[in-house]
Design an enzyme around this catalytic site. Structure first.
Site, PDB file in Angstrom:
ATOM      1  CG  ASP A 176      -6.372   4.910   5.403  1.00 64.04           C
ATOM      2  OD1 ASP A 176      -6.204   5.905   4.679  1.00 64.04           O
ATOM      3  OD2 ASP A 176      -5.806   3.824   5.227  1.00 64.04           O
ATOM      4  CG  ASP A 184      -6.312   7.301   0.248  1.00 63.81           C
ATOM      5  OD1 ASP A 184      -5.551   6.322   0.171  1.00 63.81           O
ATOM      6  OD2 ASP A 184      -7.185   7.560  -0.606  1.00 63.81           O
ATOM      7  CD  GLU A 234      -1.431   6.357  -1.114  1.00 64.60           C
ATOM      8  OE1 GLU A 234      -1.264   5.292  -1.715  1.00 64.60           O
ATOM      9  OE2 GLU A 234      -2.545   6.922  -1.060  1.00 64.60           O
ATOM     10  CG  HIS A 252      -3.894  -1.159   1.609  1.00 70.86           C
ATOM     11  ND1 HIS A 252      -3.036  -0.229   2.172  1.00 70.86           N
ATOM     12  CD2 HIS A 252      -4.747  -0.460   0.833  1.00 70.86           C
ATOM     13  CE1 HIS A 252      -3.375   0.976   1.747  1.00 70.86           C
ATOM     14  NE2 HIS A 252      -4.408   0.867   0.935  1.00 70.86           N
ATOM     15  CG  ASP A 253      -2.691   0.459  -2.127  1.00 72.56           C
ATOM     16  OD1 ASP A 253      -3.809  -0.087  -2.149  1.00 72.56           O
ATOM     17  OD2 ASP A 253      -2.508   1.643  -1.766  1.00 72.56           O
TER      18      ASP A 253
HETATM   19  C1  GLC Z   1      -4.713   4.891  -2.031  1.00 75.73           C
HETATM   20  C2  GLC Z   1      -5.098   3.660  -1.260  1.00 75.73           C
HETATM   21  C3  GLC Z   1      -5.683   2.668  -2.219  1.00 75.73           C
HETATM   22  C4  GLC Z   1      -6.914   3.280  -2.834  1.00 75.73           C
HETATM   23  C5  GLC Z   1      -6.624   4.654  -3.433  1.00 75.73           C
HETATM   24  C6  GLC Z   1      -7.882   5.423  -3.637  1.00 75.73           C
HETATM   25  O1  GLC Z   1      -3.723   4.669  -2.938  1.00 75.73           O
HETATM   26  O2  GLC Z   1      -4.010   3.167  -0.557  1.00 75.73           O
HETATM   27  O3  GLC Z   1      -5.953   1.445  -1.623  1.00 75.73           O
HETATM   28  O4  GLC Z   1      -7.406   2.445  -3.844  1.00 75.73           O
HETATM   29  O5  GLC Z   1      -5.838   5.462  -2.609  1.00 75.73           O
HETATM   30  O6  GLC Z   1      -8.391   5.847  -2.410  1.00 75.73           O
END
Ligand code: GLC
Ligand code: CA
Length: 560
Positions: A99, A201, A257, A329-330
Site C-alpha cells: 500500500d 491510496d 484508489e 478494508h473500507d
Molecule cells: C483510503 C484507505 C482508507 C483510509 C483513507 C485515508 O481510502 O483505503 O482506509 O482511511 O484512504 O488514508
C-alpha cells in the site's frame, strides 16, 4: 496467453495484516503469521497479495498514517520478516504489492515534525500551509473525511495545515518537487527490495486547486474537498512523472484508489499510451446504496443500477483495464450488502464471486470473502474501533438519530465489518490468536471458518478456488468482450464474454425465489463449467429454472 501482462491474468488477495494471523501472542496479526498461511493462499490459487500498510505508524487510521516509509511497524515484525515473506511468496509464484500512502503522512513523520516548526526550514513546504482568514478562521470551508474542518491551526507557524483525513494525517504538498522526489525515492526502495507493485491510496487527490476555493455550500461537508482536490489540474502530470521516474524501470502493477472518479476520467488514468496507472479502484458500485449520511445508510442497492454500473465500466475501459472488487478494508461484506446473509449465505457468496470473477479485469478478494463471511453483529456500539465509524456515530447522535438506527447502519456499513480477525478454525478467537485480539472476533467463527471449509468440498472456499483456476485456463475470461443480455430482467444478471474462438455465458440470479428464465436462443449450446447448484457438463438450452441465488457459467468453442 504469452503476451498478456501478468497482472491481467492475476487474481489479487487482499490481506489486512493486523487481522490475518497472530504469531507472537500479542493479539495483533503480523508478517510471520502471513508466512505461516502462505500454503493456504497457495491452495486458494491467488497470484498476488496486497498488504494494507505495514510501515511504522501510530495507527490513528490503522496504518494509513505513516510515520516512517522506510520502516516496518514493530507490531508486524522486522524488515527481515518482510524479506522472508517476499522470498517465500515469490518461491510459490505469489507476488506482493504494498500500500502506498502518499497523499498524506502521519503527523509523527519527521517531515511534518520539522515542517510545523517554522516557515523557513528544509521541510516547511512539504505540507500545505495557509494563513488564517483575517478573522482567524480556516482558509476555506473544506471538511475532512473524519472531522468537520480539513484545516488545523499550528501556533508555532501561525498557520493552518490541510488534512483531508484525520488531523493526524497532514496532506503532502505535491506542488513541491522535493516532496515528489522523496516519494519516488521511497517507492524505489521497496521496488528494489523486490515488491511487485503498489496499491495507491487516494491517489486521485494529489493535485489541489492552488487557490483553495470554498466548496459549494450544498456539498456534504465530509467530502466537499473533492471540489478542489480530486482529479486536480496537475494530477495526470504527477502520475506521468512518477511512471517516468519509477515505474518505467520495473515490471510492476499499479492500482490507484480513485474516489470521485468517473469512467471517462478512468480512461485517462489507465490508457497504457498515457503511462499512468494500470487500473483503478472505482467506486460507482459502492455508491448504489448511499443515503443521507453517505455510505452509512440502510438503503438497498437495485440490480438494475448494479448492472448499469458494471456494464458502463466493462465497456468504457477498452484500452485501459478494470479492477474488480466487492469489498475491501473500507467496505462491508458483500454477502450482507449484495447477497443474502441468512438463508442463502453460501449460495449468494458463490453467486457474487461468479458475477465478478468472470468479468474483464483483475479480481480482488478481500480476506474472508473466500469463506463467504458476512457482516459482524456487535452487541454494543462501543465495540467499533474504526475512526470513521466512531465519527459517524457521534454525528448521528448529534443529529438525534435513534440508537437502534445507528446500530443498524453501523452493522450494515462500518469498515469494521471487514476488519475482524480472520476465522481460521472454531477454537478460541477463531484460531487467530491465543491472546486478547486487538479487535473482537466475529461471533460467526464457529460456523464460518477456514478449517471447516477446507473439509467441505462444497464450501465457498473451493468454489473460489475453481473461479480462480478458470481464469488461468480460459483466455476468454481474460480478454473476451463483455456484453449483457436480458438487460431489463429485475432478478437475474446475464452477460457474455466473447473472443474470436470462445464464448462464456454467465447467469446470476439475485432472487430468493425460483425464477423461470429464458436464454436468447443464439446463446444456447455451451457446456456448464461451474455452478453453485448443478453439476458440470450440462448443456445450455433456452429455458432454465433458476434456484435462489443460482450462478451458472457456460463455455462454448465458436465455429466460424
Ligand atoms: C483510503 C484507505 C482508507 C483510509 C483513507 C485515508 O481510502 O483505503 O482506509 O482511511 O484512504 O488514508
Ligand atoms: Ca502479533
Amino acid at each position: 496467453m504469452a503476451n498478456t501482462q501478468w497482472w491481467k491474468k492475476s487474481v489479487v488477495y487482499q490481506i489486512y495484516p493486523q487481522s490475518f494471523q497472530d504469531s507472537n501472542h500479542d493479539g495483533i496479526g503480523d508478517l510471520q503469521g502471513i508466512i505461516k498461511k502462505l500454503p493456504y493462499l497457495e491452495k486458494l490459487g491467488v497470484n498476488v497479495l496486497w498488504l494494507n500498510p505495514i510501515y511504522k505508524s501510530p495507527q490513528v487510521d490503522n496504518g494509513y498514517d505513516i510515520a516512517d516509509y522506510y520502516q516496518i511497524d514493530k507490531r508486524y515484525g522486522t524488515i527481515a520478516d518482510f524479506k522472508e515473506l517476499l522470498q517465500k511468496a515469490h518461491n510459490k509464484n505469489i507476488r506482493i504489492i504494498m500500500d502506498l500512502v502518499v497523499n498524506h503522512t502521519s503527523d509523527q513523520n519527521i517531515w511534518f515534525q520539522e515542517s510545523k516548526k517554522s516557515r523557513d526550514n528544509k521541510y516547511s513546504d512539504y505540507y500545505i500551509w495557509h494563513d488564517p482568514k483575517p478573522d482567524g478562521t480556516p482558509p476555506n470551508n473544506w471538511g475532512s473525511t473524519f472531522t468537520d474542518s480539513a484545516w488545523e491551526f499550528v501556533p508555532e507557524r501561525g498557520q493552518y495545515y490541510l488534512h483531508l483525513f484525520a488531523k493526524e494525517q497532514p496532506d503532502l504538498n505535491w506542488e513541491n518537487p522535493k516532496v515528489r522526489k522523496e516519494v519516488y525515492q521511497l517507492m524505489r526502495y521497496w521496488l528494489d527490495l523486490g515488491v511487485d507493485g503498489f496499491r495507491m491510496d487516494v491517489i486521485t487527490l494529489l493535485s489541489k486547486l492552488q487557490d483553495f476555493p470554498d466548496a459549494p455550500k450544498d456539498l456534504p461537508i465530509h467530502k466537499n474537498y473533492y471540489f478542489g482536490s480530486s482529479n486536480g489540474p496537475r494530477e495526470h502530470e504527477f502520475l506521468q512523472e512518477m511512471a517516468h521516474e519509477v515505474f518505467d524501470d520495473y515490471d510492476v502493477m499499479t492500482v490507484g484508489e480513485a474516489a470521485n472518479t468517473n469512467s471517462d476520467q478512468a480512461i485517462l488514468y489507465t490508457d497504457p499510451k498515457r503511462h499512468e496507472l494500470n487500473m483503478l479502484f472505482q467506486f460507482d458500485h459502492m455508491h448504489l446504496d448511499y443515503g443521507k449520511y453517505g455510505k452509512f445508510s440502510d438503503v438497498r442497492f437495485k440490480l438494475s443500477d448494479l448492472r448499469n454500473v458494471f456494464t458502463e465500466w466493462q465497456n468504457k475501459l477498452v484500452n485501459g483495464w478494470n479492477s474488480l472488487y466487492w469489498s475491501n478494508h473500507d467496505q462491508p461484506r458483500p454477502t450482507t450488502r449484495f447477497g443474502n446473509e441468512q438463508q442463502y449465505l453460501t449460495q449468494s457468496a458463490k453467486m457474487l464471486g461468479t458475477l465478478l470473477h468472470m468479468m474483464k479485469g483483475t479480481p480482488y478478494i478481500f480476506q474472508g470473502e473466500e469463506l463467504g463471511m458476512r457482516n459482524v453483529k456487535f452487541n454494543s456500539l462501543s465495540d467499533y474501533q474504526d475512526i470513521e465509524t466512531k465519527q459517524v456515530i457521534q454525528e448521528m447522535r448529534k443529529a438525534g438519530e435513534s440508537e437502534a438506527y445507528i446500530k443498524k447502519v453501523c452493522y450494515l456499513k462500518s469498515r469494521d465489518n471487514a476488519r475482524t480477525p480472520f476465522p481460521w478454525n472454531d477454537s478460541k478467537n477463531g484460531g487467530f490468536t491465543d491472546a486478547q485480539p486487538w479487535m473482537k472476533v466475529s461471533p460467526d467463527y464457529s460456523i464460518i471458518n477456514a478449517q471447516k471449509e477446507l473439509n467441505d468440498p462444497n464450501s465457498v472456499f473451493y468454489y473460489y478456488q475453481k473461479l480462480i483456476s478458470l481464469r488461468k485456463k480460459y483466455q476468454v475470461i481474460v480478454d473476451g468482450k463483455y456484453q449483457n443480455f436480458n438487460s431489463n430482467d429485475s432478478a437475474v444478471y446475464g452477460y457474455t464474454r466473447t473472443n474470436e474462438n470462445e464464448r462464456l455465458v454467465v447467469i446470476c440470479s439475485f432472487s430468493t425465489n425460483k425464477v423461470n428464465y429464458t436464454v436468447p436462443y443464439e446463446l444456447a449450446g455451451g457446456q456448464l463449467l461451474l455452478s453453485n447448484y448443478r453439476s458440470a457438463h450440462e448443456k445450455l438450452g433456452t429455458h432454465l429454472i433458476l434456484e435462489p441465488y443460482e450462478a451458472l457459467i457456460y463455455y462454448q468453442k465458436l465455429t466460424h
